[in-house]
Design a protein around this motif. Structure first.
Motif, PDB file in Angstrom:
ATOM      1  N   GLU A 173       0.842  -1.197   0.000  1.00  9.45           N
ATOM      2  CA  GLU A 173       0.000   0.000   0.000  1.00  9.45           C
ATOM      3  C   GLU A 173       0.881   1.253   0.000  1.00  9.45           C
ATOM      4  OE1 GLU A 173      -3.388   1.747  -0.622  1.00  9.45           O
ATOM      5  OE2 GLU A 173      -3.374  -0.402  -0.278  1.00  9.45           O
ATOM      6  N   PHE A 174       1.990   1.194   0.734  1.00  8.90           N
ATOM      7  CA  PHE A 174       2.948   2.298   0.754  1.00  8.90           C
ATOM      8  C   PHE A 174       3.507   2.536  -0.649  1.00  8.90           C
ATOM      9  CE2 PHE A 174       7.163   4.164   1.254  1.00  8.90           C
ATOM     10  CZ  PHE A 174       6.903   5.229   2.102  1.00  8.90           C
ATOM     11  N   ILE A 183       3.911   5.736  -5.619  1.00  5.74           N
ATOM     12  CA  ILE A 183       3.799   5.884  -7.077  1.00  5.74           C
ATOM     13  C   ILE A 183       2.775   6.962  -7.422  1.00  5.74           C
ATOM     14  CG2 ILE A 183       3.009   4.729  -9.181  1.00  5.74           C
ATOM     15  CD1 ILE A 183       4.330   2.153  -7.991  1.00  5.74           C
ATOM     16  N   ASN A 184       1.640   6.946  -6.743  1.00  2.00           N
ATOM     17  CA  ASN A 184       0.606   7.957  -6.992  1.00  2.00           C
ATOM     18  C   ASN A 184       1.124   9.355  -6.651  1.00  2.00           C
ATOM     19  OD1 ASN A 184      -2.083   8.835  -7.668  1.00  2.00           O
ATOM     20  ND2 ASN A 184      -2.439   9.077  -5.490  1.00  2.00           N
ATOM     21  N   ARG A 207       3.565  10.437  -9.291  1.00  3.32           N
ATOM     22  CA  ARG A 207       2.808  10.724 -10.515  1.00  3.32           C
ATOM     23  C   ARG A 207       2.191  12.121 -10.435  1.00  3.32           C
ATOM     24  NH1 ARG A 207      -2.497  10.713 -11.461  1.00  3.32           N
ATOM     25  NH2 ARG A 207      -3.190  10.510 -13.600  1.00  3.32           N
ATOM     26  N   GLN A 208       1.620  12.434  -9.282  1.00  3.29           N
ATOM     27  CA  GLN A 208       1.007  13.750  -9.132  1.00  3.29           C
ATOM     28  C   GLN A 208       2.067  14.845  -9.122  1.00  3.29           C
ATOM     29  OE1 GLN A 208      -2.254  14.023  -6.384  1.00  3.29           O
ATOM     30  NE2 GLN A 208      -2.810  11.900  -6.744  1.00  3.29           N
ATOM     31  N   GLY A 209       3.254  14.544  -8.583  1.00  2.00           N
ATOM     32  CA  GLY A 209       4.361  15.497  -8.659  1.00  2.00           C
ATOM     33  C   GLY A 209       4.787  15.748 -10.091  1.00  2.00           C
ATOM     34  N   LEU A 210       4.805  14.692 -10.881  1.00  2.91           N
ATOM     35  CA  LEU A 210       5.137  14.813 -12.298  1.00  2.91           C
ATOM     36  C   LEU A 210       4.091  15.664 -13.021  1.00  2.91           C
ATOM     37  CD1 LEU A 210       7.049  13.859 -14.576  1.00  2.91           C
ATOM     38  CD2 LEU A 210       5.567  11.877 -14.848  1.00  2.91           C
ATOM     39  N   THR A 234      -5.891  14.717  -7.664  1.00  2.00           N
ATOM     40  CA  THR A 234      -7.007  14.367  -6.784  1.00  2.00           C
ATOM     41  C   THR A 234      -6.507  13.635  -5.558  1.00  2.00           C
ATOM     42  OG1 THR A 234      -7.307  12.290  -7.971  1.00  2.00           O
ATOM     43  CG2 THR A 234      -8.648  14.148  -8.690  1.00  2.00           C
ATOM     44  N   GLY A 235      -7.332  13.636  -4.531  1.00  2.02           N
ATOM     45  CA  GLY A 235      -7.043  12.864  -3.332  1.00  2.02           C
ATOM     46  C   GLY A 235      -6.095  13.526  -2.362  1.00  2.02           C
TER      47      GLY A 235
END
Length: 186
Positions: A133-134, A139-140, A143-146, A162-163
């Motif tokens: 889960e970590f 990764i998410n 991805r959002q940083g990218l 989001t999130g």
């Protein structure tokens, strides 16, 4: 007679069968599509749930409306009637990793502090956090940083990210701004 065959491994079907079938490709639903459906369900049920919590459900559904509805049902079942459901309640219920932990781990990576990063991972594992889960959350987050880096900031990327709370997005933007080569290596 009509037969319906469903498979995720079409390449394993023999050509004789494939040549006699109609072929329909299904795709995973997008986050906005899932959010819209969840909002309709919450409205019909009279449930009070903040948007960030709905986004977490949609993200963790893996593009499946059935999984999203199942997660929403679990959340509604374990929450007191009339109480507004917050994103933090959902994180606790689903066992999601806190974004602050992900951000802290990324700081160790960006500063090339490998010893501290490994020690941090060991602490997380010792506390009983699910490392898979970590990894998903990491990764998410990256991805959002990218997305933030490519789009040029919060204002441009606001509809895509989001999130995360406003504070979490601000921290991520600061990390992207101060560590640009680690987020995008080219």
């Amino acid at each position: 007679a009509i037969f319906v065959l469903a498979t995720t491994e079409l390449h394993k079907m023999i050509p004789t069968i494939i040549s006699r079938c109609q072929h329909f490709d299904f795709r995973k639903l997008t986050l906005p599509e899932i959010l819209k459906r969840l909002e309709i369900i919450c409205q019909k049920e009279g449930a009070k749930i903040e948007r960030a919590a709905l986004e977490l459900i949609a993200i963790n559904s893996g593009g499946s409306i059935r999984d999203a509805e199942s997660l929403l049902d679990q959340v509604l079942t374990f929450t007191a009637t009339g109480q507004e459901i917050k994103a933090q309640d959902l994180k606790d219920l689903l066992g999601l990793v806190e974004i602050t932990l992900i951000g802290q781990f990324c700081e160790f990576l960006f500063q090339k502090k490998s010893k501290e990063a490994i020690g941090f991972l060991n602490q997380i594992a010792d506390r009983g956090q699910d490392l898979q889960e970590f990894a998903k959350s990491l990764i998410n987050y990256l991805r959002q940083g990218l997305i933030l880096k490519i789009m040029g900031g919060i204002e441009a990327a606001n509809s895509i990210i989001t999130g995360l709370t406003r504070e979490e997005i601000q921290k991520l933007e600061n990390q992207v701004r101060t560590n640009p080569k680690q987020i995008i290596p080219y």
